[in-house]
Design an enzyme around this catalytic site. Structure first.
Site: not given
Ligand code: SAM
Length: 217
Positions: A67
């Site tokens: 993000s």
């Molecule tokens: N907090 C992260 C960072 O600092 O890089 C943001 C990463 S990205 C915007 C969102 C993440 O959520 C992705 O890696 C995606 O694989 C994960 N994601 C999506 N659905 C999910 C779920 N049901 N459970 C766990 N992770 C999930």
């Protein structure tokens, strides 16, 4: 962390990023201090290193993104972290948000559903000495075995607020979650009040990758 991994140039770039975030409205000094400390350039591919302190999202593989710093700071500011808060993060991704939360004293449990990202990020966080519990799984269901939590932060866009996350919040706890369609989501702060009722505050709009799972897309 070895010196060459975090140079004076990186530290200088972080100072400028903090200044930019302050100008964009981030006022919580503890959040800004954490942004100043955590070496974001180590959480993204080395090809993007020279851009690491721009206020931008970058690809991290598996179709996912780290993000943008403003979004990380915005969500973190909404959490009003107290030392030793037990926090559940859904969407570990690059681990950058997790590092910020740990830096601020949270007892963090973070869940990621993509196995490759999960393995890579867990190794990175341990190597940088960010201690938390990192779980591979579907965070849309929350994490029952460690509930209840003081705070829950969702870092992917949800179609609705999963009931499990509400159930796993402590009384007085806060859930920060972007809710919307696949194009744009509204940030919600949801507080579980003493009588168990919910206060739901709608805030700014953002664009996240989708939250995928049984209680999500
Ligand atoms: N907090 C992260 C960072 O600092 O890089 C943001 C990463 S990205 C915007 C969102 C993440 O959520 C992705 O890696 C995606 O694989 C994960 N994601 C999506 N659905 C999910 C779920 N049901 N459970 C766990 N992770 C999930």
């Amino acid at each position: 962390m070895i010196q060459e991994q975090d140079t004076y140039k990186d530290k200088g770039a972080r100072r400028l990023l903090v200044k930019e975030l302050r100008e964009k409205g981030i006022i919580d000094e503890k959040v800004l201090e954490a942004i100043h400390k955590v070496p974001r350039h180590l959480f993204i591919h080395k090809d993007f290193r020279s851009h690491a302190y721009q206020d931008k999202a970058f690809p991290i593989g598996e179709g996912q993104t780290i993000s943008q710093p403003y979004t990380v700071a915005y969500q973190t500011q909404l959490l009003h972290i107290e030392p030793n808060d037990k926090i559940l993060e859904i969407g570990t991704g690059s681990g950058y948000q997790a590092a910020i939360l740990i830096e601020m004293g949270a007892k963090l449990i973070s869940i990621e559903r993509q196995e490759k990202l999960f393995e890579k990020t867990r190794r990175l966080l341990y190597s940088l000495n960010y201690k938390g519990e990192f779980i591979l799984g579907d965070g849309s269901k929350g994490y029952e075995s460690a509930a209840p939590f003081n705070k829950i932060i969702v870092t992917a866009g949800a179609p609705k607020v999963p009931q499990n996350l509400i159930d796993q919040l402590k009384i007085g706890g806060t859930l920060i979650i972007p809710v919307g369609d696949n194009k744009v989501q509204t940030m919600h702060t949801i507080i579980k009040k003493v009588d168990g009722s919910l206060e739901d505050i709608e805030l700014n709009q953002f664009r996240f990758v989708p939250l995928i799972g049984t209680q999500a897309w």
